[in-house]
Design a protein around this motif. Structure first.
Motif, PDB file in Angstrom:
ATOM      1  N   LEU A 247      -2.398  -2.342   5.562  1.00  0.00           N
ATOM      2  CA  LEU A 247      -3.105  -2.029   6.807  1.00  0.00           C
ATOM      3  C   LEU A 247      -4.579  -2.423   6.738  1.00  0.00           C
TER       4      LEU A 247
ATOM      5  N   PHE B 164      10.370  15.482  -4.863  1.00  0.00           N
ATOM      6  CA  PHE B 164       9.790  16.660  -4.198  1.00  0.00           C
ATOM      7  C   PHE B 164      10.866  17.715  -3.941  1.00  0.00           C
TER       8      PHE B 164
ATOM      9  N   SER C 186       2.780   4.400  -2.995  1.00  0.00           N
ATOM     10  CA  SER C 186       3.259   3.828  -1.729  1.00  0.00           C
ATOM     11  C   SER C 186       2.160   3.889  -0.667  1.00  0.00           C
ATOM     12  N   LEU C 187       1.312   4.922  -0.782  1.00  0.00           N
ATOM     13  CA  LEU C 187       0.171   5.020   0.139  1.00  0.00           C
ATOM     14  C   LEU C 187      -0.782   3.843  -0.083  1.00  0.00           C
TER      15      LEU C 187
ATOM     16  N   TYR D  51      -7.191  21.712  -7.122  1.00  0.00           N
ATOM     17  CA  TYR D  51      -5.826  21.186  -7.048  1.00  0.00           C
ATOM     18  C   TYR D  51      -5.830  19.667  -6.929  1.00  0.00           C
ATOM     19  N   ALA D  52      -6.861  19.131  -6.275  1.00  0.00           N
ATOM     20  CA  ALA D  52      -6.948  17.673  -6.139  1.00  0.00           C
ATOM     21  C   ALA D  52      -6.996  17.020  -7.523  1.00  0.00           C
TER      22      ALA D  52
ATOM     23  N   ASP E  26       6.976  -5.621  -0.378  1.00  0.00           N
ATOM     24  CA  ASP E  26       6.232  -4.370  -0.210  1.00  0.00           C
ATOM     25  C   ASP E  26       7.061  -3.347   0.552  1.00  0.00           C
ATOM     26  N   LYS E  27       7.807  -3.859   1.542  1.00  0.00           N
ATOM     27  CA  LYS E  27       8.642  -2.968   2.349  1.00  0.00           C
ATOM     28  C   LYS E  27       9.662  -2.253   1.458  1.00  0.00           C
TER      29      LYS E  27
ATOM     30  N   ALA F 243       0.643   0.841   1.366  1.00  0.00           N
ATOM     31  CA  ALA F 243       0.476   0.865   2.825  1.00  0.00           C
ATOM     32  C   ALA F 243      -0.960   0.535   3.209  1.00  0.00           C
TER      33      ALA F 243
ATOM     34  N   LEU G  70       9.226   5.919  -1.396  1.00  0.00           N
ATOM     35  CA  LEU G  70       9.304   7.108  -0.546  1.00  0.00           C
ATOM     36  C   LEU G  70      10.593   7.873  -0.801  1.00  0.00           C
TER      37      LEU G  70
ATOM     38  N   LEU H 281       4.277   8.746  -4.403  1.00  0.00           N
ATOM     39  CA  LEU H 281       3.868   8.728  -2.994  1.00  0.00           C
ATOM     40  C   LEU H 281       2.493   8.078  -2.853  1.00  0.00           C
TER      41      LEU H 281
ATOM     42  N   ALA I 215      10.574  11.551  -2.227  1.00  0.00           N
ATOM     43  CA  ALA I 215      11.205  12.629  -1.446  1.00  0.00           C
ATOM     44  C   ALA I 215      12.238  13.355  -2.303  1.00  0.00           C
TER      45      ALA I 215
ATOM     46  N   MET J 239       7.885   0.270  -0.844  1.00  0.00           N
ATOM     47  CA  MET J 239       7.509   1.500  -0.158  1.00  0.00           C
ATOM     48  C   MET J 239       8.726   2.347   0.161  1.00  0.00           C
ATOM     49  N   LEU J 240       9.759   1.705   0.639  1.00  0.00           N
ATOM     50  CA  LEU J 240      10.975   2.435   1.010  1.00  0.00           C
ATOM     51  C   LEU J 240      11.572   3.142  -0.201  1.00  0.00           C
TER      52      LEU J 240
ATOM     53  N   TRP K  11       6.854  17.555  -9.333  1.00  0.00           N
ATOM     54  CA  TRP K  11       5.996  17.572  -8.139  1.00  0.00           C
ATOM     55  C   TRP K  11       4.937  16.471  -8.229  1.00  0.00           C
TER      56      TRP K  11
END
Lengths: 413, 345
Positions: free
Chosen positions: B267, B208, B259-260, B34-35, B193-194, B263, B201, B256, B205, B197-198, B249
């Motif tokens: 980080l 999904f 956005s990861l 699945y990956a 970036d904020k 992030a 997401l 997603l 969402a 990402m927002l 999906w």
């Protein structure tokens, strides 16, 4: 960590959990009493399964023939799998997805079949099969795996053994002879009329028997024989397959054909016996026509008398009028005057005593076998007043149900 | 991708696994397979994003047609690469098998098609992409004769999957279009970036949610039945060709994922280094790692499909160790070289 990053991380975790799917089965399998390796459902009322292998399924009765887990590689043969489910549609699902995966000794999938079941199918059993011909299969351990909604829920192994070689079997005592006979004595099993020439007539049959050697160690293999009956034109007209299982204790097996007139033609026939498609034994036989029937014209003389004088041997009170009296009898002597003309024929006779009401009160069947020289028959009836009444009587003689002689007589008080 | 390919060559499940109708003996095997499902949607969306970004960059220095022609050439190069190098590399160059399409050809054709609508505003491109996704399930009802070469090639090039091509262009082109739309947001509209990402997401969402609604409806947009929400069968509707559920999906999953990465970049930027090296020369990475696996594992039969999940993952690590320096080297070559073919890779 900012709120944004927290949201991001939470969403990623949720998706990770969703994305990597939950299983509905316990991943440690258990072996059930049927030797099926089961991956039990986490939810007890979820679908469970049982796998049974057999050589074939009887079309009429639906019974499984040759159940087991060890089979012999045989051309034109298959292995059937019967997969029985429990708790189908317990969870209110409208369509169920199953996969049957046949896996070979090299762990490679041989055949994957997808099956969708809906409640309308009202099925709780799925059947599948694979060929076990020598061209397609190697000896070894095979498996059938059952998947339910793409998850492995059960698997069962079976073994394919190589065919025993003809030479090997002959060395172990297998005969290369077939016995042909007309009939078999039911009680003793004695074969009657063992021959290679048979007459086409009546309800006759030719019966073939093959005698198996005593205990022969074939491992777990079974033997697949078939008889092939070949007519005078060299065309096969009847084949019969016989399977002798490893645990079978039978000492012989057979096959028979009818040789009724009209069904078979006279000529030279052949019976072949194959073992796993290799010729093991052959027997030639001949069917001959029944000799033409010559009409029988029996000349029979009937003499009625009261008794036989023991001293002189003479008949007493010959005639056609007798008096009713206790312990007295009327006796009939039937003399077939030209019996010798039909000495080679079987004669089926019947005697009948007819009362004053015209009805038979005593019958007796007599058969003269071919070659039997007997030509005289005796019969008698009691004429005690408590058994008979006065009146006109007659005695009749039938040949093959046809009246050939009659004698009338009177009983008086 | 690497996980999927490592499993394809090293994992014994591939003796049994039918990619068109997969079944799994364990969670590990399911997860491994699945990956890899994320790979194709990721490729197509990133290709779409790249086409849009490349067009935006180049149009400032060159004419509209020359930019489009450059992108068409890149698309054609990918089709040729599929038919020559990629097809042959799967078997370690044992046979030459040009008459087969795959993911690389699909990306190439999608790029070529995208070139013709790349100038449209993102709203129009979004509408076209969504319209294709909505219509594609109906097109799957077309009956055709798989023995007829012309019908097979036409249907499997654009709509259905089969022996000729597992990646029909239409649904994957739609994802490429959506990739170009997302690129408009990521690289042009959303300035921080904020914000990126927002918005990502929120879009992920929504996608999904829409995918779940479609799947739970068990009708339109679904191909295979499923047992329950979140189960393997729920997630593995159908990849070849993808159902509407799968497209939505995985569109959401890719968004997603981006956005990861944003992030992670904020980080721990060093972590991105591992991904950025092959990301700079993706076709080189694809073509070379496949050739290495094809030659060494399949052709020389070194541990070919003898392992399971753990061995497949070890294969990923080994291939990364081999490929990262190679990618770094080739990136240098590509930067310095003016050779047409090297530039295309």
């Amino acid at each position: 960590m900012t709120i944004l990053n927290k949201i991001s991380l939470s969403l990623i975790i949720v998706v990770f959990l969703l994305g990597f799917g939950c299983t509905s089965r316990i991943e440690t399998p258990i072996m059930d009493e049927n030797s099926t390796l089961i991956y039990p459902p986490k939810n007890a009322d979820d679908v469970s399964v049982k796998i049974t292998f057999c050589r074939k399924i009887d079309k009429k009765t639906g019974n499984l023939v040759g159940e087991g887990t060890i089979f012999t590689i045989t051309n034109k043969s298959k292995i059937q799998a019967v997969v029985e489910f429990e708790n189908l549609f317990n969870n209110g699902k409208d369509k169920l997805m199953f996969h049957l995966d046949w896996v070979g000794p090299d762990d490679k999938s041989i055949f994957l079949k997808r099956i969708l079941l809906s409640p309308d199918d009202s099925l709780s059993i799925i059947k599948g099969s694979i060929s076990v011909s020598a061209e397609t299969r190697e000896p070894g351990k095979y498996k059938l795996k059952i998947y339910y909604f793409r998850e492995l829920i059960a698997e069962k192994s079976f073994e394919l053994s190589p065919q025993p070689q003809l030479k090997e079997l002959i060395e172990k005592g297998f005969s290369i002879a077939i016995t042909l006979c007309r009939s078999v004595e039911k009680k003793s099993g004695e074969r009657i009329g063992v021959d290679s020439i048979f007459m086409i007539k009546g309800k006759s049959k030719v019966r073939a028997y093959y005698d198996l050697p005593g205990l022969v160690d074939l491992g777990s293999r079974y033997l697949l024989f078939y008889f092939d009956w070949i007519d005078q034109n060299d065309s096969s007209f009847y084949k019969k397959q016989i399977v002798i299982d490893a645990e079978d204790t039978t000492s012989y097996f057979g096959s028979s054909i009818s040789i009724r007139p009209g069904k078979r033609e006279p000529g030279n026939y052949t019976l072949q016996l194959y073992l796993f498609n290799e010729l093991l034994a052959e027997k030639k036989f001949e069917l001959i026509p029944e000799p033409e029937e010559i009409p029988i014209n029996l000349n029979a003389k009937i003499t009625l008398y009261r008794k036989l004088d023991k001293k002189t041997g003479k008949r007493v009170d010959e005639g056609a009028i007798f008096t009713l009296k206790n312990k007295r009898k009327v006796r009939a002597l039937i003399d077939i005057l030209n019996r010798s003309e039909y000495i080679d024929r079987e004669l089926k006779l019947q005697l009948e005593w007819i009362g004053p009401n015209g009805k038979s009160f005593y019958k007796k069947k007599i058969v003269f076998a071919p070659g039997d020289p007997i030509s005289v028959i005796n019969s008698s009836i009691s004429i005690s007043p408590d058994k008979r009444q006065a009146g006109e009587y007659s005695f009749r003689l039938f040949l093959f149900k046809e009246l050939i002689a009659e004698k009338k007589f009177e009983l008086r008080l | 991708m690497l996980v999927g390919h490592s499993s394809y060559y090293l994992n014994s499940i591939w003796h049994q696994l039918d990619p068109f109708d997969p079944v799994f003996p364990s969670w590990g095997q399911f997860a491994l397979r699945y990956a890899g499902y994320l790979c194709a949607p990721g490729f197509l969306m990133m290709a779409g994003a790249m086409v849009w970004w490349s067009y935006q960059r180049r149009i400032k220095k060159a004419s509209d047609w020359s930019v489009r022609w450059y992108l068409i050439q890149r698309g054609l190069f990918l089709v040729v690469a599929q038919m020559t190098w990629v097809n042959s590399s799967w078997g370690g160059f044992r046979t030459f098998n040009p008459w087969h399409f795959g993911i690389i050809a699909c990306i190439g054709l999608s790029m070529i098609l995208l070139v013709f609508i790349i100038k449209l505003r993102w709203q129009f491109r979004l509408a076209i992409g969504l319209a294709i996704l909505v219509i594609h399930p109906f097109l799957l009802n077309f009956q055709y004769d798989t023995e007829n070469i012309l019908e097979q090639v036409l249907m499997q090039t654009f709509i259905d999957s089969g022996d000729f091509n597992k990646y029909p262009v239409l649904p994957w082109f739609a994802l490429a279009i959506l990739g170009s739309v997302m690129a408009t947001g990521w690289l042009s509209i959303w300035k921080t970036d904020k914000k990126r990402m927002l918005m990502s997401l929120g879009i992920a969402a929504t996608a999904f949610l829409l995918a779940i609604v479609i799947r739970m409806g068990r009708g339109y947009g679904n191909i295979s039945p499923f047992s329950e929400f979140g189960s393997w069968s729920f997630l593995l509707d159908q990849k070849y060709p993808p159902s509407l559920f799968m497209n939505l999906w995985f569109f959401a999953s890719v968004v997603l994922g981006v956005s990861l990465f944003i992030a992670i970049g904020k980080l721990s930027p060093k972590l991105l280094m591992v991904f950025s090296i092959p990301g700079k020369v993706p076709l080189f990475f694809y073509a070379v790692h496949l050739a290495i696996l094809g030659i060494f594992v399949k052709r020389l039969n070194i541990f070919y499909r003898e392992g399971e999940v753990l061995e497949s993952l070890l294969g990923v690590v080994i291939m990364l160790v081999v490929m990262l320096p190679l990618c770094k080297w080739f990136f240098g070559v590509k930067r310095r070289s003016k050779n047409y073919f090297i530039q295309m890779i």
